[in-house]
Motif scaffolding. Structure first.
Motif, PDB file in Angstrom:
ATOM      1  N   ASP A 293       0.845  -1.200   0.000  1.00  0.00           N
ATOM      2  CA  ASP A 293       0.000   0.000   0.000  1.00  0.00           C
ATOM      3  C   ASP A 293       0.879   1.249   0.000  1.00  0.00           C
ATOM      4  OD1 ASP A 293      -2.296   1.526   0.024  1.00  0.00           O
ATOM      5  OD2 ASP A 293      -2.509   1.470   2.203  1.00  0.00           O
ATOM      6  N   TYR A 294       1.495   1.535  -1.134  1.00  0.00           N
ATOM      7  CA  TYR A 294       2.380   2.700  -1.249  1.00  0.00           C
ATOM      8  C   TYR A 294       2.481   3.091  -2.722  1.00  0.00           C
ATOM      9  CZ  TYR A 294       5.815  -0.769  -2.807  1.00  0.00           C
ATOM     10  OH  TYR A 294       6.459  -1.766  -3.490  1.00  0.00           O
ATOM     11  N   GLY A 295       3.070   4.281  -2.951  1.00  0.00           N
ATOM     12  CA  GLY A 295       3.317   4.723  -4.317  1.00  0.00           C
ATOM     13  C   GLY A 295       2.137   5.399  -4.984  1.00  0.00           C
TER      14      GLY A 295
ATOM     15  N   ALA B  56      -2.324  -2.635  -6.868  1.00  0.00           N
ATOM     16  CA  ALA B  56      -2.299  -3.748  -7.818  1.00  0.00           C
ATOM     17  C   ALA B  56      -0.929  -3.885  -8.482  1.00  0.00           C
ATOM     18  CB  ALA B  56      -3.390  -3.547  -8.871  1.00  0.00           C
ATOM     19  N   ARG B  57      -0.332  -2.786  -8.863  1.00  0.00           N
ATOM     20  CA  ARG B  57       0.999  -2.843  -9.499  1.00  0.00           C
ATOM     21  C   ARG B  57       2.042  -3.392  -8.529  1.00  0.00           C
ATOM     22  NH1 ARG B  57      -0.465   2.254 -11.658  1.00  0.00           N
ATOM     23  NH2 ARG B  57       0.749   3.262  -9.989  1.00  0.00           N
TER      24      ARG B  57
ATOM     25  N   ILE C  19       1.596  -5.506  -6.083  1.00  0.00           N
ATOM     26  CA  ILE C  19       1.411  -6.954  -5.967  1.00  0.00           C
ATOM     27  C   ILE C  19       1.869  -7.639  -7.253  1.00  0.00           C
ATOM     28  CG2 ILE C  19      -0.279  -8.796  -5.630  1.00  0.00           C
ATOM     29  CD1 ILE C  19      -1.943  -6.706  -4.015  1.00  0.00           C
ATOM     30  N   GLN C  20       1.606  -7.015  -8.390  1.00  0.00           N
ATOM     31  CA  GLN C  20       2.058  -7.570  -9.672  1.00  0.00           C
ATOM     32  C   GLN C  20       3.578  -7.757  -9.688  1.00  0.00           C
ATOM     33  OE1 GLN C  20       1.911  -4.890 -12.992  1.00  0.00           O
ATOM     34  NE2 GLN C  20       1.677  -6.521 -14.516  1.00  0.00           N
ATOM     35  N   GLN C  21       4.306  -6.887  -9.017  1.00  0.00           N
ATOM     36  CA  GLN C  21       5.764  -6.981  -8.993  1.00  0.00           C
ATOM     37  C   GLN C  21       6.243  -8.303  -8.384  1.00  0.00           C
ATOM     38  OE1 GLN C  21       7.256  -3.493  -6.998  1.00  0.00           O
ATOM     39  NE2 GLN C  21       6.585  -2.104  -8.619  1.00  0.00           N
ATOM     40  N   ILE C  22       5.457  -8.873  -7.490  1.00  0.00           N
ATOM     41  CA  ILE C  22       5.819 -10.175  -6.930  1.00  0.00           C
ATOM     42  C   ILE C  22       5.858 -11.208  -8.046  1.00  0.00           C
ATOM     43  CG2 ILE C  22       5.160 -12.000  -5.316  1.00  0.00           C
ATOM     44  CD1 ILE C  22       3.671  -9.862  -3.681  1.00  0.00           C
ATOM     45  N   LEU C  23       4.851 -11.188  -8.905  1.00  0.00           N
ATOM     46  CA  LEU C  23       4.780 -12.148 -10.011  1.00  0.00           C
ATOM     47  C   LEU C  23       5.836 -11.865 -11.069  1.00  0.00           C
ATOM     48  CD1 LEU C  23       0.914 -12.242 -10.272  1.00  0.00           C
ATOM     49  CD2 LEU C  23       2.355 -14.206  -9.739  1.00  0.00           C
ATOM     50  N   GLN C  24       6.189 -10.621 -11.244  1.00  0.00           N
ATOM     51  CA  GLN C  24       7.236 -10.300 -12.204  1.00  0.00           C
ATOM     52  C   GLN C  24       8.586 -10.834 -11.745  1.00  0.00           C
ATOM     53  OE1 GLN C  24       6.632  -6.049 -12.355  1.00  0.00           O
ATOM     54  NE2 GLN C  24       5.343  -6.173 -14.188  1.00  0.00           N
ATOM     55  N   ALA C  25       8.819 -10.807 -10.425  1.00  0.00           N
ATOM     56  CA  ALA C  25      10.073 -11.338  -9.881  1.00  0.00           C
ATOM     57  C   ALA C  25      10.040 -12.845  -9.730  1.00  0.00           C
ATOM     58  CB  ALA C  25      10.365 -10.674  -8.534  1.00  0.00           C
ATOM     59  N   ASP C  26       8.847 -13.409  -9.516  1.00  0.00           N
ATOM     60  CA  ASP C  26       8.684 -14.848  -9.314  1.00  0.00           C
ATOM     61  C   ASP C  26       7.427 -15.290 -10.073  1.00  0.00           C
ATOM     62  OD1 ASP C  26       8.393 -17.443  -8.460  1.00  0.00           O
ATOM     63  OD2 ASP C  26       8.371 -17.000  -6.318  1.00  0.00           O
ATOM     64  N   PRO C  27       7.552 -15.603 -11.369  1.00  0.00           N
ATOM     65  CA  PRO C  27       6.380 -15.881 -12.214  1.00  0.00           C
ATOM     66  C   PRO C  27       5.508 -17.028 -11.726  1.00  0.00           C
ATOM     67  CG  PRO C  27       8.316 -15.512 -13.570  1.00  0.00           C
ATOM     68  CD  PRO C  27       8.803 -15.608 -12.151  1.00  0.00           C
ATOM     69  N   GLN C  28       6.035 -17.926 -10.919  1.00  0.00           N
ATOM     70  CA  GLN C  28       5.244 -19.050 -10.423  1.00  0.00           C
ATOM     71  C   GLN C  28       4.689 -18.802  -9.012  1.00  0.00           C
ATOM     72  OE1 GLN C  28       4.530 -21.468 -12.594  1.00  0.00           O
ATOM     73  NE2 GLN C  28       5.765 -20.222 -13.994  1.00  0.00           N
ATOM     74  N   ALA C  29       4.821 -17.580  -8.548  1.00  0.00           N
ATOM     75  CA  ALA C  29       4.430 -17.268  -7.173  1.00  0.00           C
ATOM     76  C   ALA C  29       2.952 -17.533  -6.929  1.00  0.00           C
ATOM     77  CB  ALA C  29       4.745 -15.808  -6.862  1.00  0.00           C
ATOM     78  N   ARG C  30       2.665 -17.998  -5.722  1.00  0.00           N
ATOM     79  CA  ARG C  30       1.293 -18.096  -5.226  1.00  0.00           C
ATOM     80  C   ARG C  30       1.203 -17.130  -4.045  1.00  0.00           C
ATOM     81  NH1 ARG C  30      -0.661 -24.240  -4.811  1.00  0.00           N
ATOM     82  NH2 ARG C  30      -2.663 -23.323  -5.423  1.00  0.00           N
TER      83      ARG C  30
ATOM     84  N   ARG D 282      -6.459  -8.225 -11.438  1.00  0.00           N
ATOM     85  CA  ARG D 282      -6.870  -9.185 -12.457  1.00  0.00           C
ATOM     86  C   ARG D 282      -6.535  -8.662 -13.855  1.00  0.00           C
ATOM     87  NH1 ARG D 282     -12.916 -10.054 -12.171  1.00  0.00           N
ATOM     88  NH2 ARG D 282     -12.905  -8.096 -13.337  1.00  0.00           N
ATOM     89  N   GLU D 283      -6.761  -7.369 -14.078  1.00  0.00           N
ATOM     90  CA  GLU D 283      -6.476  -6.774 -15.382  1.00  0.00           C
ATOM     91  C   GLU D 283      -4.976  -6.791 -15.681  1.00  0.00           C
ATOM     92  OE1 GLU D 283      -8.887  -5.378 -17.671  1.00  0.00           O
ATOM     93  OE2 GLU D 283     -10.008  -6.764 -16.372  1.00  0.00           O
ATOM     94  N   LEU D 284      -4.156  -6.514 -14.683  1.00  0.00           N
ATOM     95  CA  LEU D 284      -2.713  -6.429 -14.890  1.00  0.00           C
ATOM     96  C   LEU D 284      -2.060  -7.793 -15.069  1.00  0.00           C
ATOM     97  CD1 LEU D 284      -1.781  -3.688 -12.261  1.00  0.00           C
ATOM     98  CD2 LEU D 284      -1.623  -3.458 -14.748  1.00  0.00           C
ATOM     99  N   THR D 285      -2.532  -8.799 -14.326  1.00  0.00           N
ATOM    100  CA  THR D 285      -1.856 -10.099 -14.299  1.00  0.00           C
ATOM    101  C   THR D 285      -2.503 -11.144 -15.189  1.00  0.00           C
ATOM    102  OG1 THR D 285      -3.159 -10.932 -12.429  1.00  0.00           O
ATOM    103  CG2 THR D 285      -1.164  -9.656 -11.909  1.00  0.00           C
ATOM    104  N   GLY D 286      -3.764 -10.935 -15.559  1.00  0.00           N
ATOM    105  CA  GLY D 286      -4.484 -11.962 -16.299  1.00  0.00           C
ATOM    106  C   GLY D 286      -4.925 -13.126 -15.439  1.00  0.00           C
TER     107      GLY D 286
END
Length: 401
Positions: free
Chosen positions: A187-189, A208-209, A211-222, A250-254
């Motif tokens: 919750d920042y930025g 949302a962005r 949280i998306q960064q977690i998936l960008q760094a770790d594409p298989q992240a849960r 949902r829009e950012l990550t699919g």
């Protein structure tokens, strides 16, 4: 919940009527909080509800949250058709249902009402099993990004956040770390400038962005995401007239997140403050409601757009505390120490394994008199207990559970 047996207590008095190294100033006695609630300042009751929750005064916190609406608020109506449709549903154990659904999900989003510690207790009950299912990131709205040592330290301090000083929130974060999660602030930025609509969009998209960064760094992240109130809504009007964090994620990550609301089918300070569907719900435990098929009931709120609403039954009490503060691990510990600080007093329990100068208490109770027998909720281990009286005097002793 069945009555929980009292556990043995070993206590040794360390010091009496002395100064305290722990920061107890961040917690106010209920009399002070109630006085501030009557000040008439904007948001006074909201702040009072938060402050009361911090010291374990659960019912008073619910009532403070409802106070601005007044006792004359009409009970929210529900149509006969909606009533008939709901009562035909069957309750199933909420924890079991969520964990079953989570097996095939990538992102689970769970919300809370910031004045209701019960929601944190329920969330904490999910984390060990979610970790076993392969979830590794716990993204928490309430965590301050500046607390860069939280994962290494393993417990919250005042630097961790605002709501996180509430003991159930602290337990939630400790449980996450002990279960193997990496705690992530998100919750920042965003900006607080401009029209309100722009501020809302800035915050929701920033969350949302991040949280998306977690998936960008770790594409298989849960990922498990823990947020407040409407941030969980997936619909285009999740934040009254605008999309919320869950929509943008949902829009950012699919990825379609599994969204869980706790704030609608939950008790309020007054019956008139409760959702009409909540008053129809009948279940002895936290539950979700299913029709003859297997799709959970998600429509308790008119603006709700989530996968499931969790119902929490009305609170029962054990040894002066909400029964849900006690678990198989955290058992009731009665306060047998004779107190010399005067009443009413706050009693703080600190885990002896943590830095007593900076760690936040694992539990807090307020005692109104010598006949007030509220029990602390403590796991096995050693603790430093601190009682703080109305004149600021403190008394410190140790216990082993």
């Amino acid at each position: 919940m069945q009555m929980i047996k009292q556990v043995g207590l070993v206590a040794a008095l360390l010091s009496t009527l002395t100064s305290c190294t722990q920061d107890t100033k961040s917690y106010k006695p209920s009399a002070t909080i109630q006085q501030e609630a009557r000040s008439g300042k904007p948001g006074a009751n909201q702040f009072a509800a938060w402050d009361l929750s911090y010291i374990g005064e659960y019912q008073a916190a619910l009532e403070a949250w409802e106070a601005p609406y007044g006792p004359g608020r009409p009970i929210r109506a529900i149509s006969a058709a909606d009533s008939d449709a709901f009562v035909a549903l069957q309750p199933v154990n909420a924890r079991e249902y969520i964990l079953r659904r989570a097996r095939t999900e990538r992102i689970v989003i769970l919300n809370e009402a910031h004045h209701n510690p019960r929601h944190r207790a329920f969330a904490a009950s999910l984390l060990p099993e979610l970790a076993r299912l392969g979830y590794r990131y716990f993204a928490v709205e309430a965590i301050n990004k500046l607390d860069t040592l939280l994962n290494r330290r393993g417990y919250p301090t005042l630097a961790t956040g605002y709501y996180t000083k509430e003991p159930q929130f602290g337990q939630l974060l400790r449980t996450a770390g002990q279960s193997g999660f990496k705690l992530v602030a998100y919750d920042y930025g965003f900006t607080n400038d401009g029209p309100m609509n722009e501020q809302v969009k800035s915050r929701e998209t920033a969350q949302a962005r991040n949280i998306q960064q977690i998936l960008q760094a770790d594409p298989q992240a849960r990922i498990v995401v823990y947020c407040g109130f409407a941030h969980v809504h997936e619909g285009p009007n999740g934040m009254a007239t605008q999309p919320s964090m869950a929509y943008y994620l949902r829009e950012l990550t699919g990825l379609n997140p599994f969204t869980i609301d706790q704030t609608t089918l939950t008790e309020a300070g007054t019956r008139s403050g409760e959702n009409a569907t909540y008053r129809l719900a009948k279940a002895p435990e936290s539950a979700v409601f299913l029709p003859t098929g297997n799709q959970a009931y998600p429509a308790a709120g008119p603006n709700m757009s989530v996968d499931v609403n969790v119902f929490h039954p009305r609170t029962t009490y054990v040894q002066g505390r909400p029964a849900w503060v006690f678990t198989a691990r955290r058992r009731p510990v009665p306060l047998k120490q004779q107190l010399a600080v005067g009443y009413p007093c706050l009693v703080f329990a600190y885990d002896a394994r943590e830095d007593l100068a900076t760690a936040l208490p694992v539990d807090i109770v307020e005692l109104q008199s010598a006949t007030d027998h509220k029990a602390l909720a403590l796991d096995k281990g050693r603790y430093t207990l601190v009682a703080k009286g109305p004149a600021g005097n403190v008394q410190t002793w140790s216990v082993k559970r």
